[in-house]
Write a protein that holds these residues in place. Structure first.
Motif, short mmCIF file in Angstrom:
data_model
loop_
_atom_site.label_atom_id
_atom_site.label_comp_id
_atom_site.label_asym_id
_atom_site.label_seq_id
_atom_site.Cartn_x
_atom_site.Cartn_y
_atom_site.Cartn_z
N ALA A 250 47.86 47.64 24.68
CA ALA A 250 48.82 47.24 25.37
C ALA A 250 49.18 47.77 26.71
N ILE A 251 49.48 47.05 27.44
CA ILE A 251 49.92 47.43 29.03
C ILE A 251 51.23 47.09 29.29
N PRO A 252 51.67 47.69 30.43
CA PRO A 252 53.03 47.42 30.79
C PRO A 252 52.93 45.81 31.25
N ALA A 253 54.04 45.06 31.40
CA ALA A 253 54.03 43.87 31.94
C ALA A 253 54.44 43.96 33.22
N ASP A 254 55.20 45.12 33.64
CA ASP A 254 55.76 45.14 35.09
C ASP A 254 55.36 46.71 35.40
N ILE A 255 54.31 47.17 36.30
CA ILE A 255 54.19 48.57 36.56
C ILE A 255 55.11 49.10 37.52
N THR A 256 55.87 48.32 38.01
CA THR A 256 56.78 48.71 38.94
C THR A 256 57.99 49.09 38.28
N ASP A 257 58.27 48.72 37.13
CA ASP A 257 59.42 49.25 36.35
C ASP A 257 59.29 50.70 35.89
N LYS A 258 59.99 51.48 36.33
CA LYS A 258 59.81 52.87 35.94
C LYS A 258 59.96 53.17 34.50
N ASN A 259 61.00 52.28 34.01
CA ASN A 259 61.26 52.63 32.52
C ASN A 259 60.22 51.71 31.40
N LEU A 260 59.58 50.95 32.11
CA LEU A 260 58.35 50.44 31.27
C LEU A 260 58.90 49.67 29.99
N ARG A 261 59.96 48.63 30.42
CA ARG A 261 60.64 48.15 29.36
C ARG A 261 59.79 47.11 28.48
N LYS A 262 58.90 46.40 29.30
CA LYS A 262 58.32 45.33 28.52
C LYS A 262 56.80 45.62 28.55
N TRP A 263 56.08 45.42 27.45
CA TRP A 263 54.55 45.56 27.10
C TRP A 263 53.98 44.35 26.83
N VAL A 264 52.93 44.15 27.30
CA VAL A 264 52.04 43.04 26.79
C VAL A 264 50.78 43.28 26.28
N LYS A 265 50.21 42.42 25.26
CA LYS A 265 48.77 42.55 24.68
C LYS A 265 47.83 41.74 25.14
N PRO A 266 47.10 42.07 26.09
CA PRO A 266 46.02 41.24 26.81
C PRO A 266 45.14 40.51 25.58
N LYS A 267 44.94 39.14 25.89
CA LYS A 267 44.08 38.40 24.92
C LYS A 267 42.63 39.15 24.98
N GLU A 268 42.33 39.26 26.43
CA GLU A 268 40.96 39.60 26.46
C GLU A 268 40.67 41.37 26.19
N GLY A 269 39.79 41.64 25.46
CA GLY A 269 39.65 42.86 24.85
C GLY A 269 40.29 43.35 23.59
N ASN A 270 40.95 42.24 23.08
CA ASN A 270 41.96 42.80 21.79
C ASN A 270 41.27 41.93 20.75
N PRO A 271 41.12 42.48 19.45
CA PRO A 271 41.11 43.89 19.27
C PRO A 271 39.93 44.65 20.17
N MET A 272 40.26 45.91 20.55
CA MET A 272 39.24 46.53 21.32
C MET A 272 38.18 47.38 20.35
N VAL A 273 38.49 47.71 19.06
CA VAL A 273 37.45 48.34 18.24
C VAL A 273 37.94 47.69 17.03
N VAL A 274 36.71 47.20 16.13
CA VAL A 274 36.75 47.19 14.83
C VAL A 274 35.87 47.92 13.97
N ALA A 275 36.18 47.77 12.51
CA ALA A 275 35.13 48.61 11.84
C ALA A 275 33.88 47.97 11.56
N ASP A 276 32.88 48.77 11.73
CA ASP A 276 31.46 48.35 11.57
C ASP A 276 31.25 48.43 10.07
N LYS A 277 30.00 48.24 9.61
CA LYS A 277 29.51 48.71 8.15
C LYS A 277 29.75 49.83 7.83
N GLU A 278 29.60 50.88 8.56
CA GLU A 278 29.75 52.45 8.24
C GLU A 278 31.38 52.76 7.87
N ILE A 279 32.19 52.14 8.47
CA ILE A 279 33.58 52.39 8.72
C ILE A 279 34.48 51.66 7.60
#
Length: 463
Positions: free
Chosen positions: A93-122
């Motif tokens: 997840a990344i900040p919705a507004d990087i200029t907000d020092k308090n980073l109040r809002k976070w978003v989960k980009p559709k691109e790249g999520n999930p970023m890691v999934v379990a393979d056959k070994e895991i």
């Protein structure tokens, strides 16, 4: 209120703490990523939750992880999500507004999520808690805890662009018969100075610490060793115990800890969870389950064989009336009261002087678990002065200390139901939850006592 597992970071001079939190009750469930901010690690302001289940890749859970601030100044949260099929996957997840020092809002980009999934070994049902990212040889790296049968595993994933992550040919480290590893944490420590190091620090004067939480025992242990980025592996130093009986950041109620580098004061700070194991009914009565102890700095001991753990100096701002005592003889079974303070909230530092060691009991190499030893040797209380139906085990930790000057030091932080004790300058420490029924508020008093067989001297006490 149910609270545990942390993800701390420092962003533009402010400290941010993310933590697992149930805003609807004191039992596990309804978990969100709570978010609080501070300018001094002491006074905190709670903000709205940063992350909560909302997407197919985390709809059944937003679990533990870490926060990374990349060199370009952009922060990223890496966390474990439980998807619609019940599989544990790693998301960001990344900040919705990087200029907000308090980073109040976070978003989960559709691109790249999930970023890691379990393979056959895991094992996709035991695959969680991504670490803060670090850089080596042009790649960004994260660890994810897991298990292969009864073998504890820290899987290593690498990325050039911080978006596409690839599992390495073998785990960074694994240890048989340790069970599932949770909240792995790897960080560098200096062998030449006391300052903390950034996660990506490498060099000849750098060792690495790998700390893992063991789901089987609900305790942590760590080793000190060498990280080989060219080989994507970590090797503990010779003599380090790599398993259940290894060194611990804390020998008491302390689990799922996470460290971060503080660029403001150039230190490595670790946060743990003072967990509880009471019944759901007792947690509901108390109204909470789990708290965060005082943050602690960690650095390498001069021996190079262990860490020194100590409360952050920022808590000096909390101190009020100070009392002192010197040169008090402590006879066996005759406590000496430290007057002028209560034991409800206190910071007590004492130095004991031992007249001689001629009658000292030799250390027995068969002693493996200090808790078992404490149970065997503990003094029996004649009166019950604590709640009888809550979790209250006995804790203890061995400490390798030079007694050539025949002195021992101890510092204890007491805050109502929490006692944090640090021995020999931080060579060992233990956190415990206590629920007294008589010694409460102003009735709580502080005593120095001697349960040994020979008199000792309380050389100095400051509280």
């Amino acid at each position: 209120m149910c609270l545990y597992d942390t993800a701390p970071m420092c962003f533009k001079g402010s400290y941010h703490l993310f933590y697992q939190y149930n805003p609807k009750g004191s039992v596990w469930g309804n978990i969100v990523w709570a978010h609080s901010i501070s300018m001094d690690l002491v006074n905190w302001e709670a903000l709205e939750p940063a992350i909560f289940p909302s997407e197919p890749f985390d709809i059944k859970g937003t679990w533990s992880g870490s926060a990374t601030v990349y060199p370009d100044g952009n922060p990223v949260i890496y966390y474990t999500g439980v998807d619609a099929k019940g599989q544990q996957v790693q998301n960001y997840a990344i900040p919705a507004d990087i200029t907000d020092k308090n980073l109040r809002k976070w978003v989960k980009p559709k691109e790249g999520n999930p970023m890691v999934v379990a393979d056959k070994e895991i094992n996709g049902s035991a695959f969680r808690d991504p670490t803060t990212a670090w850089q080596a040889n042009g790649y960004w790296n994260i660890l994810v805890g897991s298990r292969k049968g009864s073998t504890g595993v820290a899987y290593l994933f690498k990325s050039k662009d911080k978006k596409t992550w690839t599992k390495t040919a073998r785990p960074l480290h694994e240890v048989p018969n340790t069970g599932r590893w949770e909240c792995p944490d790897i960080f560098p420590v200096s062998t030449s100075h006391e300052k903390g190091l950034d996660f990506s620090e490498l060099g000849k004067d750098v060792k690495h610490v790998l700390n893992v939480s063991l789901d089987v025992t609900r305790f942590e242990y760590y080793t000190i060793g060498t990280y080989f980025p060219d080989q994507d592996k970590y090797v503990p130093d010779k003599g380090q115990v790599d398993g259940w009986d290894g060194l611990k950041l804390d020998y008491g109620n302390f689990y799922a800890s996470k460290s971060f580098y503080d660029p403001v004061k150039l230190r490595r700070v670790v946060w743990g969870w003072a967990n509880e194991s009471d019944s759901k009914e007792e947690d509901v009565k108390k109204g909470w389950a789990g708290i965060l102890p005082i943050p602690r700095t960690v650095r390498l001991d001069t021996s190079g064989k262990q860490l020194l753990v100590w409360p952050i100096d920022d808590i000096e701002t909390l101190k009020g009336n100070k009392v002192q005592m010197s040169n008090q003889q402590l006879e066996t079974g005759k406590p000496v009261k430290i007057s002028g303070i209560t034991g409800n909230q206190a910071d007590v530092e004492v130095t004991f002087s031992i007249p001689n060691l001629q009658k000292a009991e030799p250390f027995d190499l068969s002693w493996k678990d200090p808790r078992d030893l404490c149970y065997k040797k503990k003094s029996r209380n004649r009166h019950s002065t604590v709640m009888t139906n809550v979790y209250k085990p006995m804790f203890g930790g061995f400490v390798d200390v030079d007694l050539s000057d025949r002195k021992l030091s101890l510092r204890s932080l007491i805050d109502k139901s929490v006692v944090e004790s640090f021995a020999a300058g931080g060579k060992t420490c233990s956190t415990s939850r206590v629920y007294p029924t008589l010694a409460v508020f102003q009735d709580a008093q502080v005593f120095a006592f001697n349960n040994g067989t020979e008199p000792v001297t309380l050389e100095h006490a400051s509280a």
